[in-house]
Design a protein around this motif. Sequence first.
Motif, PDB file in Angstrom:
ATOM      1  N   GLU A 141      35.888  48.047  47.399  1.00  0.00           N
ATOM      2  CA  GLU A 141      36.742  47.962  46.294  1.00  0.00           C
ATOM      3  C   GLU A 141      37.490  46.316  46.261  1.00  0.00           C
ATOM      4  O   GLU A 141      37.210  45.436  45.524  1.00  0.00           O
ATOM      5  CB  GLU A 141      37.669  48.837  45.706  1.00  0.00           C
ATOM      6  N   ALA A 142      38.194  46.300  47.483  1.00  0.00           N
ATOM      7  CA  ALA A 142      38.797  44.982  47.825  1.00  0.00           C
ATOM      8  C   ALA A 142      37.789  43.873  48.010  1.00  0.00           C
ATOM      9  O   ALA A 142      38.257  42.560  47.547  1.00  0.00           O
ATOM     10  CB  ALA A 142      39.503  45.144  49.074  1.00  0.00           C
ATOM     11  N   ALA A 143      36.572  44.141  48.359  1.00  0.00           N
ATOM     12  CA  ALA A 143      35.544  42.917  48.727  1.00  0.00           C
ATOM     13  C   ALA A 143      34.971  42.542  47.235  1.00  0.00           C
ATOM     14  O   ALA A 143      34.488  41.483  47.229  1.00  0.00           O
ATOM     15  CB  ALA A 143      34.578  43.529  49.645  1.00  0.00           C
ATOM     16  N   LEU A 144      35.052  43.462  46.340  1.00  0.00           N
ATOM     17  CA  LEU A 144      34.373  43.035  44.930  1.00  0.00           C
ATOM     18  C   LEU A 144      35.665  42.674  44.153  1.00  0.00           C
ATOM     19  O   LEU A 144      35.239  42.482  42.894  1.00  0.00           O
ATOM     20  CB  LEU A 144      33.665  44.216  44.611  1.00  0.00           C
ATOM     21  N   ALA A 145      36.769  42.626  44.429  1.00  0.00           N
ATOM     22  CA  ALA A 145      37.875  42.550  43.376  1.00  0.00           C
ATOM     23  C   ALA A 145      37.948  41.139  42.747  1.00  0.00           C
ATOM     24  O   ALA A 145      38.529  40.996  41.878  1.00  0.00           O
ATOM     25  CB  ALA A 145      39.184  42.875  44.120  1.00  0.00           C
ATOM     26  N   ASP A 146      37.364  40.337  43.528  1.00  0.00           N
ATOM     27  CA  ASP A 146      37.282  38.801  42.806  1.00  0.00           C
ATOM     28  C   ASP A 146      36.110  38.627  41.810  1.00  0.00           C
ATOM     29  O   ASP A 146      35.905  37.449  41.660  1.00  0.00           O
ATOM     30  CB  ASP A 146      37.006  37.852  43.870  1.00  0.00           C
ATOM     31  N   GLY A 147      35.647  39.701  41.535  1.00  0.00           N
ATOM     32  CA  GLY A 147      34.342  39.570  40.568  1.00  0.00           C
ATOM     33  C   GLY A 147      33.067  39.230  40.992  1.00  0.00           C
ATOM     34  O   GLY A 147      32.180  39.073  40.268  1.00  0.00           O
ATOM     35  N   ARG A 148      32.717  39.386  42.457  1.00  0.00           N
ATOM     36  CA  ARG A 148      31.761  38.899  42.946  1.00  0.00           C
ATOM     37  C   ARG A 148      30.603  40.142  42.861  1.00  0.00           C
ATOM     38  O   ARG A 148      30.853  41.170  42.541  1.00  0.00           O
ATOM     39  CB  ARG A 148      31.844  38.782  44.465  1.00  0.00           C
ATOM     40  N   ASP A 149      29.486  39.708  42.577  1.00  0.00           N
ATOM     41  CA  ASP A 149      28.474  40.815  42.327  1.00  0.00           C
ATOM     42  C   ASP A 149      27.938  41.394  43.663  1.00  0.00           C
ATOM     43  O   ASP A 149      27.447  42.776  43.375  1.00  0.00           O
ATOM     44  CB  ASP A 149      27.059  40.193  41.712  1.00  0.00           C
ATOM     45  N   TRP A 150      27.945  40.969  44.789  1.00  0.00           N
ATOM     46  CA  TRP A 150      27.525  41.462  45.714  1.00  0.00           C
ATOM     47  C   TRP A 150      28.342  41.024  47.262  1.00  0.00           C
ATOM     48  O   TRP A 150      29.235  40.429  46.959  1.00  0.00           O
ATOM     49  CB  TRP A 150      26.107  40.766  46.379  1.00  0.00           C
ATOM     50  N   LEU A 151      28.441  42.007  48.075  1.00  0.00           N
ATOM     51  CA  LEU A 151      29.350  42.062  49.142  1.00  0.00           C
ATOM     52  C   LEU A 151      29.451  40.644  49.879  1.00  0.00           C
ATOM     53  O   LEU A 151      30.728  40.305  50.249  1.00  0.00           O
ATOM     54  CB  LEU A 151      28.895  43.050  50.100  1.00  0.00           C
ATOM     55  N   VAL A 152      28.482  40.119  50.383  1.00  0.00           N
ATOM     56  CA  VAL A 152      28.456  38.624  51.126  1.00  0.00           C
ATOM     57  C   VAL A 152      27.339  37.584  50.734  1.00  0.00           C
ATOM     58  O   VAL A 152      26.541  38.042  50.120  1.00  0.00           O
ATOM     59  CB  VAL A 152      28.259  38.936  52.568  1.00  0.00           C
ATOM     60  N   ALA A 153      27.862  36.513  50.921  1.00  0.00           N
ATOM     61  CA  ALA A 153      26.664  35.489  51.038  1.00  0.00           C
ATOM     62  C   ALA A 153      26.336  34.990  49.496  1.00  0.00           C
ATOM     63  O   ALA A 153      25.441  34.253  49.229  1.00  0.00           O
ATOM     64  CB  ALA A 153      25.489  35.831  51.686  1.00  0.00           C
ATOM     65  N   GLY A 154      26.820  35.569  48.583  1.00  0.00           N
ATOM     66  CA  GLY A 154      26.730  35.244  46.937  1.00  0.00           C
ATOM     67  C   GLY A 154      25.212  35.619  46.635  1.00  0.00           C
ATOM     68  O   GLY A 154      24.786  35.236  45.718  1.00  0.00           O
ATOM     69  N   ARG A 155      24.755  36.851  47.362  1.00  0.00           N
ATOM     70  CA  ARG A 155      23.464  37.377  46.953  1.00  0.00           C
ATOM     71  C   ARG A 155      23.390  38.848  47.530  1.00  0.00           C
ATOM     72  O   ARG A 155      24.229  39.096  48.239  1.00  0.00           O
ATOM     73  CB  ARG A 155      22.094  36.403  47.395  1.00  0.00           C
ATOM     74  N   PHE A 156      22.094  39.416  46.941  1.00  0.00           N
ATOM     75  CA  PHE A 156      21.969  40.816  47.435  1.00  0.00           C
ATOM     76  C   PHE A 156      21.458  40.798  48.946  1.00  0.00           C
ATOM     77  O   PHE A 156      20.461  39.831  49.220  1.00  0.00           O
ATOM     78  CB  PHE A 156      21.049  41.325  46.506  1.00  0.00           C
ATOM     79  N   THR A 157      21.861  41.431  49.892  1.00  0.00           N
ATOM     80  CA  THR A 157      21.848  41.201  51.206  1.00  0.00           C
ATOM     81  C   THR A 157      21.653  42.818  52.032  1.00  0.00           C
ATOM     82  O   THR A 157      21.777  43.751  51.166  1.00  0.00           O
ATOM     83  CB  THR A 157      22.835  40.458  52.065  1.00  0.00           C
TER      84      THR A 157
END
Length: 206
Positions: A141-157
């Motif tokens: 939840e903390a990793a996604l709190a800024d509204g990002r769609d995926w956990l890292v690198a700005g893409r699905f990984t």
Amino acid sequence: MTLPILYHCADARSLRCLWAAEEAGLEIDLRVLPFPPRAFAPDYRPVNPLMTVPGWVEDGRLMTESAAICERIAEGTALEVRRDEPDYWDCRNWLHRSDATLTFPLAIMLRYTRVEAPERRLAQAVDDYKAFFGGRAKSIEAALADGRDWLVAGRFTIADIAIGYAAFLATTLGADDVLGEATKAWLVRCITREAFVRARARQKAG
């Protein structure tokens, strides 16, 4: 050419590997086993003496850790977070967290709700490890709190696959009520991907 072999049980943590292979477009020889293999698939022991899934056999080498197999599958694809990318170490950390921190308490819940005989099931252990999982799932939840769609690198990984499986497993055990709202929305994005849907259909086909 000999295809890599994946020994798999439906919806077990080996689903990470099947999902990753589908995302990567990697051809594999899928062998679906009954769960748990140690009780119902004695012929599997010569392949993997641990009698666990996944079992990944490639070029005569056996791998048994789902996150490590996912790393191998991701190599050279868009699923991989390369060493020269800023989120490389964050991705590696998520991969290790996926099993050691997040899937572990769910495995205890699974054991004491479905695997053990009814007289050996422990409601207290289930409640305790659900709380254990909930506390650690706050990191998603903390990793996604800024509204990002995926956990890292700005893409699905591969990080989304590894962690996504743990969150998916929680839903099958009635533990999804401990997940945050951003985590639930991210999980929907994960499990509605065509590759995840294909992986689950393929495991049923055998």
